[in-house]
Design a protein around this motif. Sequence first.
Motif, PDB file in Angstrom:
ATOM      1  N   CYS A  31      32.653  32.800  42.116  1.00 49.52           N
ATOM      2  CA  CYS A  31      33.610  32.581  41.018  1.00 49.52           C
ATOM      3  C   CYS A  31      34.942  32.038  41.549  1.00 49.52           C
ATOM      4  O   CYS A  31      35.498  31.082  41.015  1.00 49.52           O
ATOM      5  N   HIS A  32      35.468  32.672  42.599  1.00 52.21           N
ATOM      6  CA  HIS A  32      36.846  32.354  43.017  1.00 52.21           C
ATOM      7  C   HIS A  32      36.939  31.127  43.916  1.00 52.21           C
ATOM      8  O   HIS A  32      38.027  30.564  44.050  1.00 52.21           O
ATOM      9  N   VAL A  46      42.784  46.183  40.791  1.00 48.44           N
ATOM     10  CA  VAL A  46      42.115  45.163  39.983  1.00 48.44           C
ATOM     11  C   VAL A  46      40.725  44.866  40.544  1.00 48.44           C
ATOM     12  O   VAL A  46      39.750  44.713  39.808  1.00 48.44           O
ATOM     13  N   ARG A  71      30.586  38.214  47.918  1.00 50.24           N
ATOM     14  CA  ARG A  71      30.709  38.752  46.564  1.00 50.24           C
ATOM     15  C   ARG A  71      31.597  37.946  45.631  1.00 50.24           C
ATOM     16  O   ARG A  71      31.460  38.054  44.416  1.00 50.24           O
ATOM     17  N   CYS A  72      32.563  37.231  46.156  1.00 49.93           N
ATOM     18  CA  CYS A  72      33.634  36.703  45.305  1.00 49.93           C
ATOM     19  C   CYS A  72      33.642  35.182  45.224  1.00 49.93           C
ATOM     20  O   CYS A  72      34.149  34.613  44.244  1.00 49.93           O
ATOM     21  N   VAL A 110      38.662  43.747  35.382  1.00 42.04           N
ATOM     22  CA  VAL A 110      39.542  43.500  34.239  1.00 42.04           C
ATOM     23  C   VAL A 110      38.674  43.556  32.976  1.00 42.04           C
ATOM     24  O   VAL A 110      37.772  42.730  32.820  1.00 42.04           O
ATOM     25  N   PRO A 168      38.073  34.613  29.737  1.00 44.98           N
ATOM     26  CA  PRO A 168      39.228  34.017  30.404  1.00 44.98           C
ATOM     27  C   PRO A 168      38.810  33.367  31.720  1.00 44.98           C
ATOM     28  O   PRO A 168      37.870  33.835  32.363  1.00 44.98           O
ATOM     29  N   PRO A 169      39.493  32.293  32.113  1.00 46.07           N
ATOM     30  CA  PRO A 169      39.127  31.603  33.354  1.00 46.07           C
ATOM     31  C   PRO A 169      39.318  32.500  34.576  1.00 46.07           C
ATOM     32  O   PRO A 169      40.090  33.460  34.539  1.00 46.07           O
ATOM     33  N   VAL A 170      38.610  32.157  35.643  1.00 48.11           N
ATOM     34  CA  VAL A 170      38.689  32.902  36.899  1.00 48.11           C
ATOM     35  C   VAL A 170      40.110  32.788  37.455  1.00 48.11           C
ATOM     36  O   VAL A 170      40.687  31.710  37.464  1.00 48.11           O
ATOM     37  N   GLY A 171      40.670  33.915  37.891  1.00 44.16           N
ATOM     38  CA  GLY A 171      42.025  33.884  38.431  1.00 44.16           C
ATOM     39  C   GLY A 171      42.130  32.964  39.644  1.00 44.16           C
ATOM     40  O   GLY A 171      41.224  32.918  40.465  1.00 44.16           O
ATOM     41  N   ARG A 203      35.145  38.399  33.019  1.00 43.01           N
ATOM     42  CA  ARG A 203      33.991  38.439  33.912  1.00 43.01           C
ATOM     43  C   ARG A 203      34.332  39.050  35.261  1.00 43.01           C
ATOM     44  O   ARG A 203      33.486  39.124  36.141  1.00 43.01           O
ATOM     45  N   MET A 204      35.584  39.485  35.433  1.00 42.36           N
ATOM     46  CA  MET A 204      35.966  40.172  36.668  1.00 42.36           C
ATOM     47  C   MET A 204      35.516  41.621  36.562  1.00 42.36           C
ATOM     48  O   MET A 204      36.101  42.422  35.838  1.00 42.36           O
ATOM     49  N   TRP A 248      50.346  36.680  40.502  1.00 42.86           N
ATOM     50  CA  TRP A 248      49.418  37.792  40.325  1.00 42.86           C
ATOM     51  C   TRP A 248      49.549  38.305  38.911  1.00 42.86           C
ATOM     52  O   TRP A 248      50.527  38.957  38.570  1.00 42.86           O
ATOM     53  N   LYS A 249      48.552  37.996  38.102  1.00 42.12           N
ATOM     54  CA  LYS A 249      48.568  38.390  36.695  1.00 42.12           C
ATOM     55  C   LYS A 249      48.637  39.908  36.538  1.00 42.12           C
ATOM     56  O   LYS A 249      49.201  40.420  35.579  1.00 42.12           O
ATOM     57  N   HIS A 250      48.057  40.621  37.491  1.00 40.93           N
ATOM     58  CA  HIS A 250      47.973  42.078  37.365  1.00 40.93           C
ATOM     59  C   HIS A 250      48.854  42.808  38.367  1.00 40.93           C
ATOM     60  O   HIS A 250      48.607  43.958  38.695  1.00 40.93           O
TER      61      HIS A 250
END
Length: 139
Positions: free
Chosen positions: A46-47, A86, A42-43, A91, A64-67, A95-96, A74-76
């Motif tokens: 992007c990641h 999260v 699933r991830c 978010v 915004p760019p992919v974390g 795109r998250m 950790w932004k969140h």
Amino acid sequence: MLLLMTTGVVGFYAFRPRPVPVPVEVLNDPTLLLGRTVYMARCVGCHGVEGRGDGPIAGSLTGPPVGDLADGKWKHGDRPEDVVAVISRGVPDTRMSGWGQLLEDDELKAVAAYCYYLSKAPIPESLRGSGGFGPVAPR
Ligand code: HEC
């Protein structure tokens, strides 16, 4: 001709895409193994395999760019419940997307644990098994 065929066969085996090997510490840890299975399904697009935010579709996304999950920031928020929230809710305006409707609680917690693994942080005990902070709310 024989030489050409041999080169072809050798070339095929040498250059075919190889599955990414599963690190032994993940193989030996049921939570991380489940987390990695979810992550790779699933991830990773992007990641990226190492969580650097450089997956194959990362560059073509708007917003915004992919974390970067591997940078230890950790932004969140860095608490297990922040990371699970999260992933569960997503978010807004990025795109998250939220995965809470698609993943079971144990999958959400396990993939959160895998995010800690990618960031080289210790895996919080509350993300293991059915213990911890109970049902993952809110979605
Ligand atoms: C379509 C692309 C995409 C997919 C698929 C995706 N993400 Fe994300 N993710 C993002 C983006 C973009 C951000 C950055 C959001 C922001 O700027 O706040 C992000 C942020 C995050 C964060 C927050 C990082 C931080 O610094 O706090 C986590 C954790 C995360 N993603 C985990 C996951 C997990 C786990 C999955 C799979 C279940 C997943 N993502 C699937 C695009 C994606």
